[in-house]
Motif scaffolding. Structure first.
Motif, PDB file in Angstrom:
ATOM      1  N   TYR A 280      80.787 102.550  60.781  1.00  0.00           N
ATOM      2  CA  TYR A 280      81.776 101.474  60.654  1.00  0.00           C
ATOM      3  C   TYR A 280      81.604 100.732  59.330  1.00  0.00           C
ATOM      4  O   TYR A 280      82.593 100.425  58.647  1.00  0.00           O
ATOM      5  CB  TYR A 280      81.663 100.492  61.823  1.00  0.00           C
ATOM      6  N   GLU A 281      80.373 100.463  58.938  1.00  0.00           N
ATOM      7  CA  GLU A 281      80.141  99.769  57.666  1.00  0.00           C
ATOM      8  C   GLU A 281      80.608 100.616  56.485  1.00  0.00           C
ATOM      9  O   GLU A 281      81.160 100.101  55.512  1.00  0.00           O
ATOM     10  CB  GLU A 281      78.653  99.421  57.517  1.00  0.00           C
ATOM     11  N   PHE A 282      80.386 101.930  56.586  1.00  0.00           N
ATOM     12  CA  PHE A 282      80.865 102.817  55.523  1.00  0.00           C
ATOM     13  C   PHE A 282      82.388 102.741  55.420  1.00  0.00           C
ATOM     14  O   PHE A 282      82.951 102.632  54.317  1.00  0.00           O
ATOM     15  CB  PHE A 282      80.433 104.262  55.795  1.00  0.00           C
ATOM     16  N   LEU A 283      83.072 102.796  56.565  1.00  0.00           N
ATOM     17  CA  LEU A 283      84.541 102.767  56.574  1.00  0.00           C
ATOM     18  C   LEU A 283      85.075 101.424  56.091  1.00  0.00           C
ATOM     19  O   LEU A 283      86.085 101.370  55.380  1.00  0.00           O
ATOM     20  CB  LEU A 283      85.066 103.086  57.976  1.00  0.00           C
ATOM     21  N   ARG A 284      84.396 100.347  56.465  1.00  0.00           N
ATOM     22  CA  ARG A 284      84.807  99.020  55.983  1.00  0.00           C
ATOM     23  C   ARG A 284      84.774  98.973  54.453  1.00  0.00           C
ATOM     24  O   ARG A 284      85.726  98.519  53.807  1.00  0.00           O
ATOM     25  CB  ARG A 284      83.885  97.928  56.539  1.00  0.00           C
ATOM     26  N   LYS A 285      83.677  99.450  53.888  1.00  0.00           N
ATOM     27  CA  LYS A 285      83.516  99.439  52.437  1.00  0.00           C
ATOM     28  C   LYS A 285      84.525 100.380  51.770  1.00  0.00           C
ATOM     29  O   LYS A 285      85.153 100.033  50.757  1.00  0.00           O
ATOM     30  CB  LYS A 285      82.093  99.852  52.070  1.00  0.00           C
ATOM     31  N   PHE A 286      84.691 101.557  52.333  1.00  0.00           N
ATOM     32  CA  PHE A 286      85.631 102.543  51.791  1.00  0.00           C
ATOM     33  C   PHE A 286      87.054 101.984  51.763  1.00  0.00           C
ATOM     34  O   PHE A 286      87.758 102.085  50.757  1.00  0.00           O
ATOM     35  CB  PHE A 286      85.575 103.818  52.641  1.00  0.00           C
ATOM     36  N   LEU A 287      87.481 101.378  52.873  1.00  0.00           N
ATOM     37  CA  LEU A 287      88.843 100.849  52.964  1.00  0.00           C
ATOM     38  C   LEU A 287      89.066  99.670  52.026  1.00  0.00           C
ATOM     39  O   LEU A 287      90.135  99.523  51.440  1.00  0.00           O
ATOM     40  CB  LEU A 287      89.160 100.456  54.413  1.00  0.00           C
ATOM     41  N   LYS A 288      88.045  98.849  51.869  1.00  0.00           N
ATOM     42  CA  LYS A 288      88.181  97.714  50.953  1.00  0.00           C
ATOM     43  C   LYS A 288      88.314  98.190  49.512  1.00  0.00           C
ATOM     44  O   LYS A 288      89.141  97.683  48.740  1.00  0.00           O
ATOM     45  CB  LYS A 288      86.994  96.768  51.086  1.00  0.00           C
ATOM     46  N   GLU A 289      87.522  99.182  49.138  1.00  0.00           N
ATOM     47  CA  GLU A 289      87.578  99.695  47.766  1.00  0.00           C
ATOM     48  C   GLU A 289      88.885 100.418  47.485  1.00  0.00           C
ATOM     49  O   GLU A 289      89.435 100.325  46.385  1.00  0.00           O
ATOM     50  CB  GLU A 289      86.400 100.647  47.520  1.00  0.00           C
ATOM     51  N   ARG A 290      89.389 101.144  48.482  1.00  0.00           N
ATOM     52  CA  ARG A 290      90.591 101.953  48.288  1.00  0.00           C
ATOM     53  C   ARG A 290      91.893 101.163  48.427  1.00  0.00           C
ATOM     54  O   ARG A 290      92.880 101.453  47.742  1.00  0.00           O
ATOM     55  CB  ARG A 290      90.613 103.101  49.308  1.00  0.00           C
ATOM     56  N   SER A 291      91.916 100.202  49.347  1.00  0.00           N
ATOM     57  CA  SER A 291      93.191  99.543  49.659  1.00  0.00           C
ATOM     58  C   SER A 291      93.139  98.017  49.618  1.00  0.00           C
ATOM     59  O   SER A 291      94.182  97.371  49.702  1.00  0.00           O
ATOM     60  CB  SER A 291      93.660  99.966  51.050  1.00  0.00           C
ATOM     61  N   GLY A 292      91.939  97.452  49.532  1.00  0.00           N
ATOM     62  CA  GLY A 292      91.813  95.999  49.585  1.00  0.00           C
ATOM     63  C   GLY A 292      91.719  95.460  50.997  1.00  0.00           C
ATOM     64  O   GLY A 292      91.489  94.269  51.200  1.00  0.00           O
ATOM     65  N   LEU A 293      91.904  96.329  51.990  1.00  0.00           N
ATOM     66  CA  LEU A 293      91.841  95.908  53.396  1.00  0.00           C
ATOM     67  C   LEU A 293      90.451  95.376  53.709  1.00  0.00           C
ATOM     68  O   LEU A 293      89.452  96.070  53.554  1.00  0.00           O
ATOM     69  CB  LEU A 293      92.172  97.092  54.301  1.00  0.00           C
ATOM     70  N   ASP A 294      90.397  94.121  54.150  1.00  0.00           N
ATOM     71  CA  ASP A 294      89.123  93.446  54.403  1.00  0.00           C
ATOM     72  C   ASP A 294      88.935  93.294  55.906  1.00  0.00           C
ATOM     73  O   ASP A 294      89.366  92.320  56.506  1.00  0.00           O
ATOM     74  CB  ASP A 294      89.114  92.085  53.707  1.00  0.00           C
ATOM     75  N   LEU A 295      88.286  94.286  56.522  1.00  0.00           N
ATOM     76  CA  LEU A 295      88.094  94.273  57.969  1.00  0.00           C
ATOM     77  C   LEU A 295      86.892  93.426  58.346  1.00  0.00           C
ATOM     78  O   LEU A 295      85.825  93.549  57.740  1.00  0.00           O
ATOM     79  CB  LEU A 295      87.875  95.701  58.480  1.00  0.00           C
TER      80      LEU A 295
END
Length: 286
Positions: free
Chosen positions: A6-21
């Motif tokens: 989950y932490e990997f996906l959070r970081k990946f999504l923030k870097e790729r799309s700005g989505l801050d989960l």
């Protein structure tokens, strides 16, 4: 899903799309990515993460697509479109009388309901008859841009916010679906764009719609986007944000329009309160 995945996906999504989960959105990630994993022939999230780590670019894009919220409908929230007809267009028609052209940007256009709602407002506003009005629709997701280009919507989609008179006037029924007429579709240009990246190549705009997307970003990301938006807005242009969004406490690049909720203009006093050198230069060039 393990905490590490989950932490990997959070970081990946923030870097790729700005989505801050936030830390408690694991259920949301699972509900959207488990179906994607199965569709891709993978047993679960762990294997999906491993595939991303291996550099599977196509899968990375699909993950971002699956996690990006594309909730929208015609004339969403109504008030911004009232402002467009009653405040923004009348002022700009007067200010741009010499050139008779306008540029409008939808910075998170999703499946097209917002830019097409703007296009219908332009058609409806008699003061813009004969003007060149360019509407640029951008989104991170190529999938939703393709749907927008087609301009085909279900009965449910056209019932959400679209007045019946506009449905009859601007759409053609195709079986159980409705397609926007070519004249409205032709008013909108579609381009894929990530708001986290430089977008200065788009040029200057008179009106920028950046609604219901900044709520998904963290504070620092919002500051950067606001600064870059300010560089693209003409000196007397207008920025429109979503009902749950504001510049207050985030940036001094913009200030609210008096008594017009959701409308913002460039802050002329910013040069005395810390405008960046680049933004000063752009403002001076105008």
């Amino acid at each position: 899903m393990t905490p590490l995945d989950y932490e990997f996906l959070r970081k990946f999504l923030k870097e790729r799309s700005g989505l801050d989960l936030s830390a408690d959105k694991q259920y949301l990630v699972e509900s959207r990515l488990i179906p994607l994993a199965r569709k891709s022939g993978l047993p679960g999230i762990a294997e999906l993460v491993a595939k991303i780590k291996s550099g599977a670019e196509a899968l990375m894009s699909e993950v971002v697509e699956a996690m990006t919220t594309n909730e929208t409908f015609f004339f969403r929230d109504k008030i911004p479109f009232d402002h467009l007809r009653e405040t923004i267009f009348p002022a700009l028609v007067q200010a741009r009388a010499g050139r008779r052209s306008l540029r409008i940007w939808c910075a998170a256009s999703s499946t097209g309901q917002e830019p097409y709602s703007i296009a219908m407002c332009v058609k409806q506003f008699t003061g813009l008859s004969g003007w060149r009005v360019e509407i640029v629709a951008t989104d991170l997701s190529q999938e939703v841009l393709e749907k927008s280009k087609a301009g085909i919507y279900s009965q449910f989609e056209v019932q959400r916010g679209l007045p019946i008179q506009m449905l009859v006037k601007h759409f053609t029924q195709i079986g159980e679906l409705w397609q926007l007429n070519a004249d409205i579709r032709g008013m909108v240009q579609h381009r894929q764009l990530n708001l986290l990246q430089d977008f200065s190549h788009l040029g200057t705009f008179d009106v920028i719609f950046c609604r219901n997307v900044l709520i998904y970003f963290d504070q620092d990301t919002k500051v950067g986007i606001f600064d870059r938006l300010a560089r693209l807005l003409d000196t007397d242009g207008v920025l429109l944000l979503g009902a749950a969004e504001s510049v207050v406490g985030i940036t001094d690049a913009f200030k609210p329009y008096p008594e017009k909720r959701g409308l913002y203009r460039l802050n002329a006093d910013r040069g005395r309160s810390g405008m960046t050198p680049t933004l000063k230069a752009v403002a001076s060039a105008r």
